[in-house]
Design a protein around this motif. Sequence first.
Motif, mmCIF file in Angstrom:
data_model
loop_
_atom_site.group_PDB
_atom_site.id
_atom_site.type_symbol
_atom_site.label_atom_id
_atom_site.label_comp_id
_atom_site.label_asym_id
_atom_site.label_seq_id
_atom_site.Cartn_x
_atom_site.Cartn_y
_atom_site.Cartn_z
ATOM 1 N N GLU A 13 8.794 25.800 34.804
ATOM 2 C CA GLU A 13 8.028 27.024 34.563
ATOM 3 C C GLU A 13 8.914 28.265 34.505
ATOM 4 O O GLU A 13 8.424 29.379 34.361
ATOM 5 C CB GLU A 13 6.954 27.195 35.647
ATOM 6 C CG GLU A 13 5.873 26.134 35.609
ATOM 7 C CD GLU A 13 5.041 26.179 34.328
ATOM 8 O OE1 GLU A 13 4.766 27.289 33.822
ATOM 9 O OE2 GLU A 13 4.685 25.099 33.829
ATOM 10 N N GLY A 14 10.226 28.070 34.667
ATOM 11 C CA GLY A 14 11.158 29.190 34.547
ATOM 12 C C GLY A 14 11.539 29.863 35.847
ATOM 13 O O GLY A 14 12.193 30.914 35.836
ATOM 14 N N ALA A 15 11.174 29.291 36.972
ATOM 15 C CA ALA A 15 11.496 29.897 38.269
ATOM 16 C C ALA A 15 12.957 29.661 38.637
ATOM 17 O O ALA A 15 13.533 28.625 38.306
ATOM 18 C CB ALA A 15 10.600 29.306 39.354
ATOM 19 N N ASN A 16 13.538 30.629 39.311
ATOM 20 C CA ASN A 16 14.822 30.430 39.974
ATOM 21 C C ASN A 16 14.522 29.820 41.330
ATOM 22 O O ASN A 16 13.460 30.063 41.909
ATOM 23 C CB ASN A 16 15.564 31.756 40.112
ATOM 24 C CG ASN A 16 15.958 32.298 38.762
ATOM 25 O OD1 ASN A 16 16.393 31.561 37.887
ATOM 26 N ND2 ASN A 16 15.788 33.601 38.589
ATOM 27 N N LEU A 17 15.456 29.037 41.850
ATOM 28 C CA LEU A 17 15.169 28.260 43.052
ATOM 29 C C LEU A 17 16.183 28.494 44.159
ATOM 30 O O LEU A 17 17.394 28.488 43.918
ATOM 31 C CB LEU A 17 15.165 26.769 42.721
ATOM 32 C CG LEU A 17 14.207 26.286 41.634
ATOM 33 C CD1 LEU A 17 14.433 24.809 41.365
ATOM 34 C CD2 LEU A 17 12.771 26.546 42.042
ATOM 35 N N LEU A 18 15.656 28.632 45.362
ATOM 36 C CA LEU A 18 16.428 28.587 46.598
ATOM 37 C C LEU A 18 15.897 27.363 47.323
ATOM 38 O O LEU A 18 14.747 27.356 47.762
ATOM 39 C CB LEU A 18 16.189 29.860 47.416
ATOM 40 C CG LEU A 18 16.759 29.888 48.824
ATOM 41 C CD1 LEU A 18 18.287 29.858 48.786
ATOM 42 C CD2 LEU A 18 16.259 31.136 49.559
ATOM 43 N N ILE A 19 16.707 26.309 47.392
ATOM 44 C CA ILE A 19 16.248 25.057 47.977
ATOM 45 C C ILE A 19 17.152 24.660 49.129
ATOM 46 O O ILE A 19 18.333 24.993 49.149
ATOM 47 C CB ILE A 19 16.152 23.926 46.925
ATOM 48 C CG1 ILE A 19 17.490 23.719 46.206
ATOM 49 C CG2 ILE A 19 15.053 24.233 45.911
ATOM 50 C CD1 ILE A 19 17.489 22.562 45.193
ATOM 51 N N CYS A 20 16.561 23.949 50.079
ATOM 52 C CA CYS A 20 17.363 23.565 51.248
ATOM 53 C C CYS A 20 16.955 22.196 51.754
ATOM 54 O O CYS A 20 15.898 21.678 51.433
ATOM 55 C CB CYS A 20 17.217 24.608 52.357
ATOM 56 S SG CYS A 20 15.604 24.633 53.175
ATOM 57 N N THR A 21 17.839 21.647 52.563
ATOM 58 C CA THR A 21 17.600 20.394 53.257
ATOM 59 C C THR A 21 18.350 20.435 54.578
ATOM 60 O O THR A 21 19.328 21.169 54.724
ATOM 61 C CB THR A 21 18.079 19.188 52.424
ATOM 62 O OG1 THR A 21 17.696 17.975 53.098
ATOM 63 C CG2 THR A 21 19.588 19.194 52.239
ATOM 64 N N ARG A 22 17.872 19.656 55.512
ATOM 65 C CA ARG A 22 18.571 19.570 56.789
ATOM 66 C C ARG A 22 19.762 18.632 56.695
ATOM 67 O O ARG A 22 20.824 18.897 57.256
ATOM 68 C CB ARG A 22 17.606 19.090 57.880
ATOM 69 C CG ARG A 22 18.216 19.027 59.266
ATOM 70 C CD ARG A 22 17.165 18.741 60.318
ATOM 71 N NE ARG A 22 16.425 17.521 60.056
ATOM 72 C CZ ARG A 22 16.700 16.344 60.599
ATOM 73 N NH1 ARG A 22 17.706 16.217 61.433
ATOM 74 N NH2 ARG A 22 15.974 15.290 60.314
ATOM 75 N N LYS A 23 19.601 17.517 55.933
ATOM 76 C CA LYS A 23 20.696 16.553 55.903
ATOM 77 C C LYS A 23 20.907 15.830 54.581
ATOM 78 O O LYS A 23 21.947 15.244 54.371
ATOM 79 C CB LYS A 23 20.538 15.536 57.031
ATOM 80 C CG LYS A 23 19.296 14.690 56.946
ATOM 81 C CD LYS A 23 19.197 13.730 58.114
ATOM 82 C CE LYS A 23 17.936 12.897 58.022
ATOM 83 N NZ LYS A 23 17.805 11.948 59.083
ATOM 84 N N SER A 24 19.953 15.846 53.670
ATOM 85 C CA SER A 24 20.060 15.074 52.430
ATOM 86 C C SER A 24 20.721 15.877 51.321
ATOM 87 O O SER A 24 20.132 16.127 50.272
ATOM 88 C CB SER A 24 18.668 14.617 51.984
ATOM 89 O OG SER A 24 18.031 13.893 52.996
ATOM 90 N N MET A 25 21.981 16.266 51.528
ATOM 91 C CA MET A 25 22.660 17.132 50.567
ATOM 92 C C MET A 25 22.853 16.469 49.203
ATOM 93 O O MET A 25 22.801 17.140 48.184
ATOM 94 C CB MET A 25 24.000 17.621 51.125
ATOM 95 C CG MET A 25 23.871 18.709 52.182
ATOM 96 S SD MET A 25 22.914 20.164 51.651
ATOM 97 C CE MET A 25 23.992 20.862 50.403
ATOM 98 N N ASP A 26 23.054 15.153 49.158
ATOM 99 C CA ASP A 26 23.210 14.472 47.868
ATOM 100 C C ASP A 26 21.962 14.635 47.009
ATOM 101 O O ASP A 26 22.044 14.988 45.835
ATOM 102 C CB ASP A 26 23.527 12.990 48.057
ATOM 103 C CG ASP A 26 24.925 12.747 48.600
ATOM 104 O OD1 ASP A 26 25.756 13.676 48.526
ATOM 105 O OD2 ASP A 26 25.180 11.629 49.081
ATOM 106 N N LEU A 27 20.803 14.400 47.602
ATOM 107 C CA LEU A 27 19.541 14.550 46.880
ATOM 108 C C LEU A 27 19.314 16.017 46.493
ATOM 109 O O LEU A 27 18.863 16.315 45.388
ATOM 110 C CB LEU A 27 18.371 14.033 47.719
ATOM 111 C CG LEU A 27 16.983 14.163 47.085
ATOM 112 C CD1 LEU A 27 16.905 13.421 45.754
ATOM 113 C CD2 LEU A 27 15.917 13.655 48.047
#
Length: 170
Positions: A13-27
């Motif tokens: 949809e054209g959004a910029n993303l700030l995404i995070c994870t606690r431990k699954s950095m590969d995914l």
Amino acid sequence: NHGKVTALAFAEEGANLLICTRKSMDLLEETAELASRLGSRVVAKQCDVTVEAQVNDLVKTGLAEFGRIDVLLNNAAWRVHGELLKLNKEEWQAAVDVNVHGPFLMCKAVLPGMVQQRWGRILNYTGNSFMRGVLGPGTLKMATLGLTRAIAQEYGKFNITANCIAPWTI
């Protein structure tokens, strides 16, 4: 994975993303790469949503990169299953920290900016286990429902909405 699918839907949809994870950095890095290919600017960071300093750092990074945060989607989950008398306090506390404390900290971190810009959207995954009497997920996601309703009530006057998403088998 709800997080990956949702991130890619936002990217489409054209959004910029700030995404995070606690431990699954590969995914997380795989998701960031796929979203980038769709044209999104993506910041991917490791963050434990139960640690206020890490949450605040994540939001600060997002604000520095994008200038504002319009939508918060709380997707972190820690599943605790079993009969009440068989659960130990440590398992229960870990689930409370991720499922209740995490969304509280994330909302607390993004709401000041949303209030200032007088616009925002908060989405919290809850599932529907609380409707089926499932002890761990049901009890904790009911707390998330309460948090969501309180935010909607308190911050609606700033054009901020808060809603729950309850995915299930379709």
